[in-house]
Design a protein around this motif. Structure first.
Motif, PDB file in Angstrom:
ATOM      1  N   GLN A  88       0.824  -1.201   0.000  1.00 56.52           N
ATOM      2  CA  GLN A  88       0.000   0.000   0.000  1.00 56.52           C
ATOM      3  C   GLN A  88       0.859   1.253   0.000  1.00 56.52           C
ATOM      4  O   GLN A  88       0.573   2.215  -0.715  1.00 56.52           O
ATOM      5  CB  GLN A  88      -0.936  -0.005   1.221  1.00 56.52           C
ATOM      6  CG  GLN A  88      -2.048  -1.033   1.147  1.00 56.52           C
ATOM      7  CD  GLN A  88      -2.835  -1.131   2.450  1.00 56.52           C
ATOM      8  OE1 GLN A  88      -2.282  -0.936   3.535  1.00 56.52           O
ATOM      9  NE2 GLN A  88      -4.117  -1.436   2.348  1.00 56.52           N
ATOM     10  N   GLN A  89       1.935   1.235   0.795  1.00 59.06           N
ATOM     11  CA  GLN A  89       2.829   2.389   0.859  1.00 59.06           C
ATOM     12  C   GLN A  89       3.577   2.602  -0.446  1.00 59.06           C
ATOM     13  O   GLN A  89       3.989   3.724  -0.755  1.00 59.06           O
ATOM     14  CB  GLN A  89       3.821   2.218   2.010  1.00 59.06           C
ATOM     15  CG  GLN A  89       3.172   2.295   3.384  1.00 59.06           C
ATOM     16  CD  GLN A  89       4.135   2.008   4.517  1.00 59.06           C
ATOM     17  OE1 GLN A  89       5.182   1.398   4.300  1.00 59.06           O
ATOM     18  NE2 GLN A  89       3.786   2.413   5.724  1.00 59.06           N
ATOM     19  N   SER A  90       3.757   1.527  -1.218  1.00 60.57           N
ATOM     20  CA  SER A  90       4.445   1.653  -2.500  1.00 60.57           C
ATOM     21  C   SER A  90       3.500   2.043  -3.628  1.00 60.57           C
ATOM     22  O   SER A  90       3.931   2.199  -4.764  1.00 60.57           O
ATOM     23  CB  SER A  90       5.147   0.338  -2.850  1.00 60.57           C
ATOM     24  OG  SER A  90       4.206  -0.670  -3.170  1.00 60.57           O
ATOM     25  N   ALA A 121      14.056  -2.048 -15.574  1.00 59.04           N
ATOM     26  CA  ALA A 121      13.752  -2.565 -14.237  1.00 59.04           C
ATOM     27  C   ALA A 121      15.003  -3.134 -13.577  1.00 59.04           C
ATOM     28  O   ALA A 121      15.235  -2.926 -12.382  1.00 59.04           O
ATOM     29  CB  ALA A 121      12.669  -3.640 -14.337  1.00 59.04           C
ATOM     30  N   LEU A 122      15.811  -3.850 -14.347  1.00 60.25           N
ATOM     31  CA  LEU A 122      17.032  -4.448 -13.806  1.00 60.25           C
ATOM     32  C   LEU A 122      17.986  -3.371 -13.296  1.00 60.25           C
ATOM     33  O   LEU A 122      18.566  -3.508 -12.217  1.00 60.25           O
ATOM     34  CB  LEU A 122      17.710  -5.294 -14.879  1.00 60.25           C
ATOM     35  CG  LEU A 122      18.932  -6.118 -14.461  1.00 60.25           C
ATOM     36  CD1 LEU A 122      18.538  -7.147 -13.429  1.00 60.25           C
ATOM     37  CD2 LEU A 122      19.549  -6.785 -15.679  1.00 60.25           C
ATOM     38  N   ALA A 123      18.133  -2.299 -14.053  1.00 59.39           N
ATOM     39  CA  ALA A 123      19.020  -1.215 -13.646  1.00 59.39           C
ATOM     40  C   ALA A 123      18.574  -0.600 -12.324  1.00 59.39           C
ATOM     41  O   ALA A 123      19.391  -0.309 -11.441  1.00 59.39           O
ATOM     42  CB  ALA A 123      19.073  -0.142 -14.737  1.00 59.39           C
ATOM     43  N   ILE A 124      17.268  -0.427 -12.160  1.00 60.36           N
ATOM     44  CA  ILE A 124      16.753   0.190 -10.933  1.00 60.36           C
ATOM     45  C   ILE A 124      16.932  -0.749  -9.747  1.00 60.36           C
ATOM     46  O   ILE A 124      17.373  -0.343  -8.663  1.00 60.36           O
ATOM     47  CB  ILE A 124      15.275   0.567 -11.107  1.00 60.36           C
ATOM     48  CG1 ILE A 124      15.129   1.644 -12.180  1.00 60.36           C
ATOM     49  CG2 ILE A 124      14.687   1.062  -9.787  1.00 60.36           C
ATOM     50  CD1 ILE A 124      13.693   1.947 -12.558  1.00 60.36           C
ATOM     51  N   VAL A 125      16.572  -2.032  -9.913  1.00 62.83           N
ATOM     52  CA  VAL A 125      16.669  -2.998  -8.821  1.00 62.83           C
ATOM     53  C   VAL A 125      18.113  -3.163  -8.361  1.00 62.83           C
ATOM     54  O   VAL A 125      18.405  -3.175  -7.157  1.00 62.83           O
ATOM     55  CB  VAL A 125      16.079  -4.357  -9.250  1.00 62.83           C
ATOM     56  CG1 VAL A 125      16.383  -5.431  -8.203  1.00 62.83           C
ATOM     57  CG2 VAL A 125      14.571  -4.252  -9.443  1.00 62.83           C
ATOM     58  N   ILE A 126      19.041  -3.283  -9.299  1.00 64.92           N
ATOM     59  CA  ILE A 126      20.450  -3.426  -8.939  1.00 64.92           C
ATOM     60  C   ILE A 126      20.942  -2.163  -8.231  1.00 64.92           C
ATOM     61  O   ILE A 126      21.698  -2.227  -7.254  1.00 64.92           O
ATOM     62  CB  ILE A 126      21.296  -3.725 -10.183  1.00 64.92           C
ATOM     63  CG1 ILE A 126      20.971  -5.120 -10.715  1.00 64.92           C
ATOM     64  CG2 ILE A 126      22.791  -3.625  -9.871  1.00 64.92           C
ATOM     65  CD1 ILE A 126      21.650  -5.453 -12.017  1.00 64.92           C
ATOM     66  N   GLY A 127      20.510  -1.007  -8.706  1.00 65.27           N
ATOM     67  CA  GLY A 127      20.900   0.240  -8.061  1.00 65.27           C
ATOM     68  C   GLY A 127      20.426   0.303  -6.621  1.00 65.27           C
ATOM     69  O   GLY A 127      21.161   0.724  -5.728  1.00 65.27           O
ATOM     70  N   LEU A 128      19.196  -0.149  -6.372  1.00 62.24           N
ATOM     71  CA  LEU A 128      18.657  -0.152  -5.014  1.00 62.24           C
ATOM     72  C   LEU A 128      19.448  -1.093  -4.107  1.00 62.24           C
ATOM     73  O   LEU A 128      19.714  -0.786  -2.943  1.00 62.24           O
ATOM     74  CB  LEU A 128      17.185  -0.572  -5.033  1.00 62.24           C
ATOM     75  CG  LEU A 128      16.199   0.432  -5.636  1.00 62.24           C
ATOM     76  CD1 LEU A 128      14.830  -0.224  -5.810  1.00 62.24           C
ATOM     77  CD2 LEU A 128      16.087   1.666  -4.764  1.00 62.24           C
ATOM     78  N   GLN A 134      22.011   3.282   2.426  1.00 69.31           N
ATOM     79  CA  GLN A 134      21.482   4.599   2.086  1.00 69.31           C
ATOM     80  C   GLN A 134      20.396   5.021   3.077  1.00 69.31           C
ATOM     81  O   GLN A 134      19.740   4.183   3.702  1.00 69.31           O
ATOM     82  CB  GLN A 134      20.893   4.570   0.674  1.00 69.31           C
ATOM     83  CG  GLN A 134      19.734   3.590   0.515  1.00 69.31           C
ATOM     84  CD  GLN A 134      18.955   3.810  -0.760  1.00 69.31           C
ATOM     85  OE1 GLN A 134      18.439   4.876  -0.981  1.00 69.31           O
ATOM     86  NE2 GLN A 134      18.868   2.777  -1.587  1.00 69.31           N
ATOM     87  N   PRO A 135      20.177   6.327   3.244  1.00 63.55           N
ATOM     88  CA  PRO A 135      19.168   6.780   4.203  1.00 63.55           C
ATOM     89  C   PRO A 135      17.762   6.263   3.914  1.00 63.55           C
ATOM     90  O   PRO A 135      16.950   6.140   4.830  1.00 63.55           O
ATOM     91  CB  PRO A 135      19.234   8.309   4.065  1.00 63.55           C
ATOM     92  CG  PRO A 135      20.616   8.592   3.586  1.00 63.55           C
ATOM     93  CD  PRO A 135      20.960   7.434   2.687  1.00 63.55           C
ATOM     94  N   TYR A 136      17.457   5.958   2.661  1.00 61.64           N
ATOM     95  CA  TYR A 136      16.123   5.493   2.303  1.00 61.64           C
ATOM     96  C   TYR A 136      16.089   3.977   2.087  1.00 61.64           C
ATOM     97  O   TYR A 136      15.235   3.452   1.377  1.00 61.64           O
ATOM     98  CB  TYR A 136      15.631   6.207   1.045  1.00 61.64           C
ATOM     99  CG  TYR A 136      15.425   7.697   1.249  1.00 61.64           C
ATOM    100  CD1 TYR A 136      14.197   8.197   1.655  1.00 61.64           C
ATOM    101  CD2 TYR A 136      16.474   8.586   1.070  1.00 61.64           C
ATOM    102  CE1 TYR A 136      14.001   9.558   1.853  1.00 61.64           C
ATOM    103  CE2 TYR A 136      16.298   9.950   1.279  1.00 61.64           C
ATOM    104  CZ  TYR A 136      15.058  10.427   1.667  1.00 61.64           C
ATOM    105  OH  TYR A 136      14.882  11.776   1.880  1.00 61.64           O
ATOM    106  N   ALA A 140      13.572   0.550   0.130  1.00 62.81           N
ATOM    107  CA  ALA A 140      14.134  -0.067  -1.075  1.00 62.81           C
ATOM    108  C   ALA A 140      13.415  -1.352  -1.463  1.00 62.81           C
ATOM    109  O   ALA A 140      13.204  -1.635  -2.643  1.00 62.81           O
ATOM    110  CB  ALA A 140      15.622  -0.336  -0.879  1.00 62.81           C
ATOM    111  N   SER A 141      13.027  -2.154  -0.471  1.00 60.75           N
ATOM    112  CA  SER A 141      12.403  -3.440  -0.776  1.00 60.75           C
ATOM    113  C   SER A 141      11.063  -3.257  -1.479  1.00 60.75           C
ATOM    114  O   SER A 141      10.798  -3.878  -2.514  1.00 60.75           O
ATOM    115  CB  SER A 141      12.210  -4.246   0.523  1.00 60.75           C
ATOM    116  OG  SER A 141      11.637  -5.502   0.244  1.00 60.75           O
ATOM    117  N   SER A 142      10.210  -2.388  -0.925  1.00 63.50           N
ATOM    118  CA  SER A 142       8.905  -2.175  -1.558  1.00 63.50           C
ATOM    119  C   SER A 142       9.067  -1.476  -2.901  1.00 63.50           C
ATOM    120  O   SER A 142       8.297  -1.717  -3.840  1.00 63.50           O
ATOM    121  CB  SER A 142       7.995  -1.362  -0.631  1.00 63.50           C
ATOM    122  OG  SER A 142       8.564  -0.115  -0.317  1.00 63.50           O
TER     123      SER A 142
END
Length: 274
Positions: A88-90, A121-128, A134-136, A140-142
């Protein structure tokens, strides 16, 4: 930082390494971790959130009970509830109903369209996953689960398969951190709220200051919290893992220009000086 910058900002250099962290040699006994390794815990929850969202999508208007979802996913009903809240938060429009036949259903009218290619999508997931401190990091998981849901269903397996072949070599050990402190700071930055900060540097006395949160910076493998100190009337750097408590107040402030405060040059130049 030049003399002009020193007149307007102070940089707390507590425990900043004297040189950049070194990558481990290929012969190191420590094995790099695949980005998609289920043993990492983070990726495992990401997959579970994606699975939960797919089950609710498949159920349509009928929805699913928490007990059905718990059995399907092999987790407890309490875990299902936490995962639903994360979805829900995501941004997933999940409605919950109470009672013996209560459960969860996705509001099909409330969904927003987002489409990503497998490579995007792969670029974003690997970056996370590559910046676990990181502060956030708590979000990252959601966020990763939301990204995966934006990929066409028949291509999600491709993303996971490639992620398994992207190895991120471990760097310096990630220090333990208090998610409550980081959440308080990120919320205060967003809402422009004054914070009562408890700071305990390794080589000095603990202090308590009233600060205006400005942002975060990363330098030499260390995260810093940037703030305007009400005590010294200057900008200051606080090493993030040495912030022991952060209490937002009801007082708000007008945002300041962080680059104007920590000038001259990019923020990271200030962190590089001793």
């Amino acid at each position: 930082m030049g003399s002009q910058g020193q007149a307007t900002a102070q940089h707390d250099t507590t425990d900043v390494p004297s040189r950049l962290p070194r990558m481990r040699r290929p012969g190191s006994a420590e094995t790099p971790t695949p980005a998609g390794d289920p043993a990492s815990g983070r990726t495992n929850r990401t997959s579970r959130l994606d699975h939960l969202a797919r089950e609710l999508h498949a159920a349509g208007r009928q929805g699913r009970t928490s007990s059905w979802l718990a059995e399907r996913l092999g987790v407890s009903a309490r875990t299902v509830k936490r995962d639903v809240i994360a979805l829900q938060q995501s941004g997933v429009p999940i409605r919950a109903s109470s009672g013996p036949q209560g459960g969860y259903v996705i509001d099909q009218t409330g969904q927003r369209s987002l489409s990503l290619t497998p490579d995007e999508a792969l670029a974003i997931v690997i970056g996370l996953q590559s910046v676990p401190d990181q502060p956030y990091a708590a979000a990252a998981s959601s966020a990763a689960a939301k990204v995966l849901r934006a990929v066409a269903t028949d291509r999600r397996a491709d993303v996971t398969a490639v992620a398994d072949r992207i190895w991120i070599r471990p760097g310096e050990p990630v220090p333990p951190h208090d998610d409550a402190v980081r959440t308080a700071l990120t919320d205060a930055i967003r809402d422009h709220r004054v914070v009562l900060l408890d700071y305990a540097p390794a080589d000095g006395p603990a202090i308590t200051e009233q600060v205006e949160p400005l942002g975060f910076a990363h330098s030499r493998g260390v995260w810093f919290f940037l703030a305007w100190s009400r005590e010294t009337d200057t900008g200051r750097w606080f090493q993030l893992d040495h912030v022991s408590a952060a209490q937002p107040t009801h007082e708000t402030f007008d945002p300041r220009d962080v680059r104007e405060i920590f000038r001259p040059g990019p923020i990271e130049d200030a962190a590089a000086e001793d």
